[in-house]
Write an enzyme that holds these catalytic residues in place. Structure first.
Site, PDB file in Angstrom:
ATOM      1  N   HIS A 122       0.037 -79.069  30.934  1.00  0.00           N
ATOM      2  CA  HIS A 122      -0.324 -77.795  31.544  1.00  0.00           C
ATOM      3  C   HIS A 122       0.810 -76.804  31.270  1.00  0.00           C
ATOM      4  O   HIS A 122       1.157 -75.997  32.137  1.00  0.00           O
ATOM      5  CB  HIS A 122      -0.539 -77.943  33.047  1.00  0.00           C
ATOM      6  CG  HIS A 122      -1.677 -78.839  33.414  1.00  0.00           C
ATOM      7  ND1 HIS A 122      -1.974 -79.154  34.720  1.00  0.00           N
ATOM      8  CD2 HIS A 122      -2.597 -79.484  32.657  1.00  0.00           C
ATOM      9  CE1 HIS A 122      -3.026 -79.961  34.758  1.00  0.00           C
ATOM     10  NE2 HIS A 122      -3.411 -80.180  33.509  1.00  0.00           N
ATOM     11  N   HIS A 148      -1.630 -84.375  26.739  1.00  0.00           N
ATOM     12  CA  HIS A 148      -2.275 -83.258  27.442  1.00  0.00           C
ATOM     13  C   HIS A 148      -1.291 -82.713  28.456  1.00  0.00           C
ATOM     14  O   HIS A 148      -0.796 -83.458  29.313  1.00  0.00           O
ATOM     15  CB  HIS A 148      -3.550 -83.731  28.135  1.00  0.00           C
ATOM     16  CG  HIS A 148      -4.086 -82.748  29.137  1.00  0.00           C
ATOM     17  ND1 HIS A 148      -4.323 -81.426  28.824  1.00  0.00           N
ATOM     18  CD2 HIS A 148      -4.417 -82.899  30.455  1.00  0.00           C
ATOM     19  CE1 HIS A 148      -4.788 -80.802  29.894  1.00  0.00           C
ATOM     20  NE2 HIS A 148      -4.837 -81.669  30.891  1.00  0.00           N
ATOM     21  N   TYR A 163       6.218 -73.848  11.116  1.00  0.00           N
ATOM     22  CA  TYR A 163       6.142 -75.077  11.897  1.00  0.00           C
ATOM     23  C   TYR A 163       4.896 -75.129  12.780  1.00  0.00           C
ATOM     24  O   TYR A 163       4.423 -76.210  13.122  1.00  0.00           O
ATOM     25  CB  TYR A 163       7.428 -75.280  12.709  1.00  0.00           C
ATOM     26  CG  TYR A 163       8.524 -75.796  11.813  1.00  0.00           C
ATOM     27  CD1 TYR A 163       8.641 -77.161  11.550  1.00  0.00           C
ATOM     28  CD2 TYR A 163       9.402 -74.926  11.181  1.00  0.00           C
ATOM     29  CE1 TYR A 163       9.619 -77.645  10.698  1.00  0.00           C
ATOM     30  CE2 TYR A 163      10.378 -75.398  10.319  1.00  0.00           C
ATOM     31  CZ  TYR A 163      10.481 -76.754  10.077  1.00  0.00           C
ATOM     32  OH  TYR A 163      11.437 -77.220   9.224  1.00  0.00           O
ATOM     33  N   GLU A 208      -8.615 -88.428  33.479  1.00  0.00           N
ATOM     34  CA  GLU A 208      -9.052 -87.750  32.258  1.00  0.00           C
ATOM     35  C   GLU A 208      -9.031 -88.689  31.049  1.00  0.00           C
ATOM     36  O   GLU A 208      -8.852 -88.253  29.918  1.00  0.00           O
ATOM     37  CB  GLU A 208      -8.197 -86.502  32.022  1.00  0.00           C
ATOM     38  CG  GLU A 208      -8.420 -85.471  33.121  1.00  0.00           C
ATOM     39  CD  GLU A 208      -7.602 -84.213  32.981  1.00  0.00           C
ATOM     40  OE1 GLU A 208      -8.159 -83.129  33.214  1.00  0.00           O
ATOM     41  OE2 GLU A 208      -6.408 -84.306  32.668  1.00  0.00           O
TER      42      GLU A 208
END
Length: 215
Positions: A94, A92, A119, A73
């Site tokens: 999951h 990145h 925040y 990716e």
């Protein structure tokens, strides 16, 4: 920070994310901008078991020049870092709750999570675009990610997971963690009359602290 120090920090923060369940198996990838290119986690590697000497290095044109082969990716990170020259890293993940939001929200939505805490605004910002579903590793998503990143420091890939950028690697990890906790809050409060921050309160935060990733 030297390249060697950056490699060590990437290993440390990757392990921290893995140990706390922000990613599992070989899911997730990280990229850091260097003066002479980029560091990226290798393909099929676990963020919990990275080796500093095996981290992929790419030149300024994103050509692999050292270390193990980079994540499949790589184009995702290229899209964000070319769109956001002020950003020094991309994470990145999951992570469960942010991915759940990506399964619930409609692609094209840019506020899938209400601004429930200051925040969230300070780390993630006003906008959190949801990118339509693409098969993992499909470079066709690069143009859409690049366009979204020009106006947002973080986004969620539909049915896939969050992509977050920041000024430094540490800042980016903090932002990814804040996004996951904000997603958890949003899911906990679904169906309830939760009190979100007002537009004036959001404007005040962004005026005082600046947009996320600006430094």
């Amino acid at each position: 920070m030297t390249e060697a120090q950056t490699r060590d920090l990437l290993v440390e923060l990757g392990a921290s994310l893995f140990q706390r369940g922000y990613c599992v198996g070989s899911a997730g990838n990280i990229c850091v901008r260097l003066p002479d290119g980029y560091l990226m986690t290798p393909t099929n590697s676990s963020l919990g078991r990275l080796r500093a000497d095996r981290i992929s290095k790419l030149d300024p044109d994103w050509t692999h020049i050292a270390g193990d082969a980079p994540s499949k990716e790589v184009f995702m990170h290229r899209a964000v870092l070319t769109a956001r020259p002020q950003a020094g890293a991309v994470v990145h993940l999951h992570s469960t709750c942010a991915t759940a939001i990506g399964c619930l929200a409609q692609p094209g939505c840019d506020q899938p999570i209400a601004a429930l805490t200051p925040y969230f605004v300070m780390r993630v910002g006003r906008r959190l675009p949801v990118i339509r579903y693409y098969r993992p590793g499909d470079s066709a998503m690069e143009a859409e990610i690049h366009a979204a990143a020009q106006g947002a420091s973080a986004m969620i890939l539909a049915n896939h997971g969050p992509v977050v950028s920041g000024k430094t690697l540490t800042d980016t990890v903090y932002a990814a963690e804040e996004l996951e906790e904000s997603a958890k809050l949003a899911l906990m409060l679904r169906g309830m009359q939760a009190r979100a921050l007002s537009a004036d309160q959001i404007d005040d935060l962004l005026q005082v602290y600046g947009p996320p990733g600006a430094g």
